[in-house]
Design a protein around this motif. Structure first.
Motif, PDB file in Angstrom:
ATOM      1  N   ASP A  77       0.830  -1.204   0.000  1.00  0.00           N
ATOM      2  CA  ASP A  77       0.000   0.000   0.000  1.00  0.00           C
ATOM      3  C   ASP A  77       0.864   1.253   0.000  1.00  0.00           C
ATOM      4  OD1 ASP A  77      -2.656  -1.086   0.020  1.00  0.00           O
ATOM      5  OD2 ASP A  77      -2.314  -1.725   2.081  1.00  0.00           O
ATOM      6  N   VAL A  78       1.959   1.216   0.750  1.00  0.00           N
ATOM      7  CA  VAL A  78       2.866   2.363   0.788  1.00  0.00           C
ATOM      8  C   VAL A  78       3.514   2.569  -0.582  1.00  0.00           C
ATOM      9  CG1 VAL A  78       4.952   3.302   1.841  1.00  0.00           C
ATOM     10  CG2 VAL A  78       3.287   2.081   3.253  1.00  0.00           C
ATOM     11  N   ILE A  79       3.938   1.472  -1.209  1.00  0.00           N
ATOM     12  CA  ILE A  79       4.533   1.578  -2.551  1.00  0.00           C
ATOM     13  C   ILE A  79       3.517   2.104  -3.550  1.00  0.00           C
ATOM     14  CG2 ILE A  79       5.509   0.237  -4.452  1.00  0.00           C
ATOM     15  CD1 ILE A  79       6.793  -1.596  -2.385  1.00  0.00           C
ATOM     16  N   HIS A  80       2.267   1.664  -3.414  1.00  0.00           N
ATOM     17  CA  HIS A  80       1.210   2.154  -4.301  1.00  0.00           C
ATOM     18  C   HIS A  80       1.052   3.665  -4.168  1.00  0.00           C
ATOM     19  CE1 HIS A  80      -3.246   1.928  -5.714  1.00  0.00           C
ATOM     20  NE2 HIS A  80      -2.433   2.149  -6.727  1.00  0.00           N
ATOM     21  N   ALA A  81       1.152   4.163  -2.950  1.00  0.00           N
ATOM     22  CA  ALA A  81       1.065   5.609  -2.744  1.00  0.00           C
ATOM     23  C   ALA A  81       2.254   6.327  -3.373  1.00  0.00           C
ATOM     24  CB  ALA A  81       0.989   5.924  -1.255  1.00  0.00           C
ATOM     25  N   ARG A  82       3.423   5.705  -3.342  1.00  0.00           N
ATOM     26  CA  ARG A  82       4.629   6.351  -3.866  1.00  0.00           C
ATOM     27  C   ARG A  82       4.613   6.483  -5.383  1.00  0.00           C
ATOM     28  NH1 ARG A  82       8.574   7.776  -0.718  1.00  0.00           N
ATOM     29  NH2 ARG A  82      10.076   7.880  -2.404  1.00  0.00           N
ATOM     30  N   VAL A  83       3.706   5.801  -6.061  1.00  0.00           N
ATOM     31  CA  VAL A  83       3.582   5.974  -7.505  1.00  0.00           C
ATOM     32  C   VAL A  83       3.335   7.450  -7.826  1.00  0.00           C
ATOM     33  CG1 VAL A  83       2.134   5.442  -9.500  1.00  0.00           C
ATOM     34  CG2 VAL A  83       2.856   3.618  -7.967  1.00  0.00           C
ATOM     35  N   LYS A  84       2.538   8.111  -6.998  1.00  0.00           N
ATOM     36  CA  LYS A  84       2.268   9.538  -7.202  1.00  0.00           C
ATOM     37  C   LYS A  84       3.551  10.363  -7.037  1.00  0.00           C
ATOM     38  CE  LYS A  84      -2.253   9.119  -7.590  1.00  0.00           C
ATOM     39  NZ  LYS A  84      -2.995   9.499  -8.824  1.00  0.00           N
ATOM     40  N   TYR A  85       4.383   9.977  -6.089  1.00  0.00           N
ATOM     41  CA  TYR A  85       5.636  10.692  -5.861  1.00  0.00           C
ATOM     42  C   TYR A  85       6.565  10.533  -7.054  1.00  0.00           C
ATOM     43  CZ  TYR A  85      10.117  11.897  -3.695  1.00  0.00           C
ATOM     44  OH  TYR A  85      11.345  12.451  -3.423  1.00  0.00           O
ATOM     45  N   TRP A  86       6.648   9.306  -7.559  1.00  0.00           N
ATOM     46  CA  TRP A  86       7.512   9.059  -8.721  1.00  0.00           C
ATOM     47  C   TRP A  86       7.030   9.817  -9.947  1.00  0.00           C
ATOM     48  CZ3 TRP A  86       7.068   3.179  -7.476  1.00  0.00           C
ATOM     49  CH2 TRP A  86       7.893   2.881  -6.383  1.00  0.00           C
ATOM     50  N   ALA A  87       5.727  10.089 -10.003  1.00  0.00           N
ATOM     51  CA  ALA A  87       5.172  10.841 -11.131  1.00  0.00           C
ATOM     52  C   ALA A  87       5.249  12.352 -10.907  1.00  0.00           C
ATOM     53  CB  ALA A  87       3.719  10.435 -11.361  1.00  0.00           C
ATOM     54  N   ALA A  88       5.932  12.772  -9.824  1.00  0.00           N
ATOM     55  CA  ALA A  88       6.089  14.188  -9.472  1.00  0.00           C
ATOM     56  C   ALA A  88       4.756  14.855  -9.177  1.00  0.00           C
ATOM     57  CB  ALA A  88       6.824  14.942 -10.578  1.00  0.00           C
ATOM     58  N   ASP A  89       3.790  14.074  -8.691  1.00  0.00           N
ATOM     59  CA  ASP A  89       2.481  14.595  -8.303  1.00  0.00           C
ATOM     60  C   ASP A  89       2.479  14.762  -6.785  1.00  0.00           C
ATOM     61  OD1 ASP A  89      -0.129  15.282  -7.891  1.00  0.00           O
ATOM     62  OD2 ASP A  89      -1.002  13.442  -8.725  1.00  0.00           O
ATOM     63  N   ALA A  90       3.010  15.893  -6.298  1.00  0.00           N
ATOM     64  CA  ALA A  90       3.164  16.100  -4.856  1.00  0.00           C
ATOM     65  C   ALA A  90       1.813  16.123  -4.147  1.00  0.00           C
ATOM     66  CB  ALA A  90       3.924  17.399  -4.592  1.00  0.00           C
ATOM     67  N   THR A  91       0.826  16.766  -4.769  1.00  0.00           N
ATOM     68  CA  THR A  91      -0.497  16.840  -4.145  1.00  0.00           C
ATOM     69  C   THR A  91      -1.148  15.466  -4.078  1.00  0.00           C
ATOM     70  OG1 THR A  91      -0.774  19.101  -4.970  1.00  0.00           O
ATOM     71  CG2 THR A  91      -2.763  17.929  -4.259  1.00  0.00           C
ATOM     72  N   GLY A  92      -1.065  14.711  -5.173  1.00  0.00           N
ATOM     73  CA  GLY A  92      -1.633  13.373  -5.180  1.00  0.00           C
ATOM     74  C   GLY A  92      -0.951  12.449  -4.190  1.00  0.00           C
ATOM     75  N   TYR A  93       0.367  12.606  -4.037  1.00  0.00           N
ATOM     76  CA  TYR A  93       1.113  11.796  -3.084  1.00  0.00           C
ATOM     77  C   TYR A  93       0.678  12.105  -1.652  1.00  0.00           C
ATOM     78  CZ  TYR A  93       5.233   9.785  -0.715  1.00  0.00           C
ATOM     79  OH  TYR A  93       6.071   9.050   0.095  1.00  0.00           O
ATOM     80  N   THR A  94       0.505  13.391  -1.358  1.00  0.00           N
ATOM     81  CA  THR A  94       0.047  13.788  -0.029  1.00  0.00           C
ATOM     82  C   THR A  94      -1.350  13.230   0.249  1.00  0.00           C
ATOM     83  OG1 THR A  94       1.341  15.828  -0.184  1.00  0.00           O
ATOM     84  CG2 THR A  94      -0.389  15.754   1.468  1.00  0.00           C
ATOM     85  N   ASP A  95      -2.241  13.272  -0.750  1.00  0.00           N
ATOM     86  CA  ASP A  95      -3.586  12.731  -0.571  1.00  0.00           C
ATOM     87  C   ASP A  95      -3.555  11.228  -0.327  1.00  0.00           C
ATOM     88  OD1 ASP A  95      -4.636  15.235  -0.920  1.00  0.00           O
ATOM     89  OD2 ASP A  95      -5.140  14.951  -3.045  1.00  0.00           O
ATOM     90  N   ALA A  96      -2.693  10.520  -1.061  1.00  0.00           N
ATOM     91  CA  ALA A  96      -2.591   9.064  -0.885  1.00  0.00           C
ATOM     92  C   ALA A  96      -2.076   8.709   0.501  1.00  0.00           C
ATOM     93  CB  ALA A  96      -1.673   8.482  -1.968  1.00  0.00           C
ATOM     94  N   LEU A  97      -1.093   9.464   0.977  1.00  0.00           N
ATOM     95  CA  LEU A  97      -0.584   9.221   2.333  1.00  0.00           C
ATOM     96  C   LEU A  97      -1.644   9.557   3.375  1.00  0.00           C
ATOM     97  CD1 LEU A  97       3.060  10.627   2.063  1.00  0.00           C
ATOM     98  CD2 LEU A  97       2.360   8.233   2.139  1.00  0.00           C
ATOM     99  N   GLY A  98      -2.426  10.600   3.125  1.00  0.00           N
ATOM    100  CA  GLY A  98      -3.506  10.943   4.043  1.00  0.00           C
ATOM    101  C   GLY A  98      -4.546   9.832   4.136  1.00  0.00           C
ATOM    102  N   ALA A  99      -4.857   9.211   2.987  1.00  0.00           N
ATOM    103  CA  ALA A  99      -5.796   8.091   2.997  1.00  0.00           C
ATOM    104  C   ALA A  99      -5.242   6.910   3.783  1.00  0.00           C
ATOM    105  CB  ALA A  99      -6.109   7.677   1.556  1.00  0.00           C
ATOM    106  N   LEU A 100      -3.944   6.646   3.632  1.00  0.00           N
ATOM    107  CA  LEU A 100      -3.319   5.566   4.400  1.00  0.00           C
ATOM    108  C   LEU A 100      -3.339   5.865   5.903  1.00  0.00           C
ATOM    109  CD1 LEU A 100      -0.130   4.400   2.444  1.00  0.00           C
ATOM    110  CD2 LEU A 100      -2.176   3.086   2.938  1.00  0.00           C
ATOM    111  N   LEU A 101      -3.086   7.119   6.244  1.00  0.00           N
ATOM    112  CA  LEU A 101      -3.079   7.497   7.658  1.00  0.00           C
ATOM    113  C   LEU A 101      -4.466   7.349   8.263  1.00  0.00           C
ATOM    114  CD1 LEU A 101      -1.281   8.540   9.897  1.00  0.00           C
ATOM    115  CD2 LEU A 101      -1.766  10.869   9.156  1.00  0.00           C
TER     116      LEU A 101
END
Length: 315
Positions: A77-101
């Protein structure tokens, strides 16, 4: 141990189609983590997307929920969230981490067993640290501290970990808020049960460095390294403290001695190599020759995935 991430990625790929179904999630974690360490982010993103697409098609919905909630490793699940980070989508990455939290908090509240509740609390703390690291990377220190403060609140059901409180204090240091950093470091120093002495010493050294007291910081770090010669965070920061005092030659000698003692560990430590290369540049006009020698030494031990840009060599 040998940083052979490419071989590990290939092994995991070959075994996924042959392994027992119960072992497949672990193999996927190994595969994707290895690709990430190799910085093959496009390939890792494609495989993660395809994997979760296949999981989303599981029928009936009850079976899909069971797989996603109980069988899938949390690391995936954490790696799935990091897909947004690798795509340089900082906002999407933050949202994905928020959903995990939010998921971690929900599962912690719903857990009936203390062991399960503690597991989800720890996972939530890990995700919080990952999100805070993202905020620090974007220089949003206020958001990072706002996220970490509730995790170390004294009214939590579980007492905050000393390492987590120390991390929050170091974020305040980066933000320039020395008083808040002192407050958290003092709480860690007063923790007689959960805080390691090495953590307390590092906190004191960081605080002294932030005040410009380089001699105090170097003395603390020397003592810490003398007590544990495998504490490479101490030796790396000792070199920085020596640089602050203008002792370039001594700083180089400290780092070179550590590299000679444990090349297999430090050859993959990019901040260590960056600092040593920087000291070479500041010390002499033959920095290029010294960095070439360092590159040859690192190539013997580093394995896969090292960013050679940390050696600061021109193309």
């Amino acid at each position: 141990m040998t940083n052979s991430w490419r071989a590990l990625a290939r092994m995991a790929r070959d075994r996924i189609v042959q392994a027992d179904p119960e072992d497949v999630p672990l193999l996927w974690s190994l595969r994707l983590s290895s690709l990430a360490r190799l910085r093959l982010f496009n390939q890792a993103s494609a495989e993660v997307t395809n994997l979760f697409g296949a999981l989303a098609s599981i029928a009936p919905p009850a079976a899909r929920t069971h797989v996603l909630e109980h069988l899938l490793p949390f690391e995936l699940d954490v790696i799935h969230a990091r897909v947004k980070y690798w795509a340089a989508d900082a906002t999407g990455y933050t949202d994905a981490l928020g959903a995990l939290l939010r998921r971690c908090r929900r599962r912690a509240r719903a857990s009936r067993l203390d062991v399960d509740r503690q597991m989800w609390v720890e996972r939530g703390a890990r995700v919080g640290l990952i999100a805070a690291s993202q905020f620090i990377e974007t220089k949003d220190f206020a958001a990072a501290t706002a996220l970490l403060e509730p995790l170390v609140a004294t009214d939590q059901p579980e007492p905050p970990g000393a390492e987590l409180r120390a991390a929050l204090g170091r974020v305040y240091l980066q933000a320039g808020q020395l008083e808040k950093a002192e407050e958290h470091f003092a709480a860690v120093a007063a923790d007689a049960s959960g805080a390691l002495e090495s953590t307390k010493a590092l906190n004191a050294a960081f605080l002294a460095s932030a005040r410009g007291e380089w001699d105090v910081a170097s003395e603390i770090l020397r003592e810490l390294f003398a007590q544990d010669d495998s504490n490479y965070a101490a030796v790396n920061n000792l070199a920085v403290a020596l640089l602050g005092q203008g002792k370039l030659k001594e700083g180089i000698e400290v780092l070179e001695a550590a590299l000679e003692t444990s090349p297999s560990t430090l050859a993959m430590a990019e901040p260590f190599l960056f600092n040593l290369s920087t000291l070479y540049e500041l010390r002499s006009s033959i920095a290029a020759d010294k960095k070439r020698e360092l590159l040859i030494e690192v190539a013997k031990w580093s394995g896969d995935g090292l960013r050679t840009t940390c050696l600061k060599m021109s193309t």
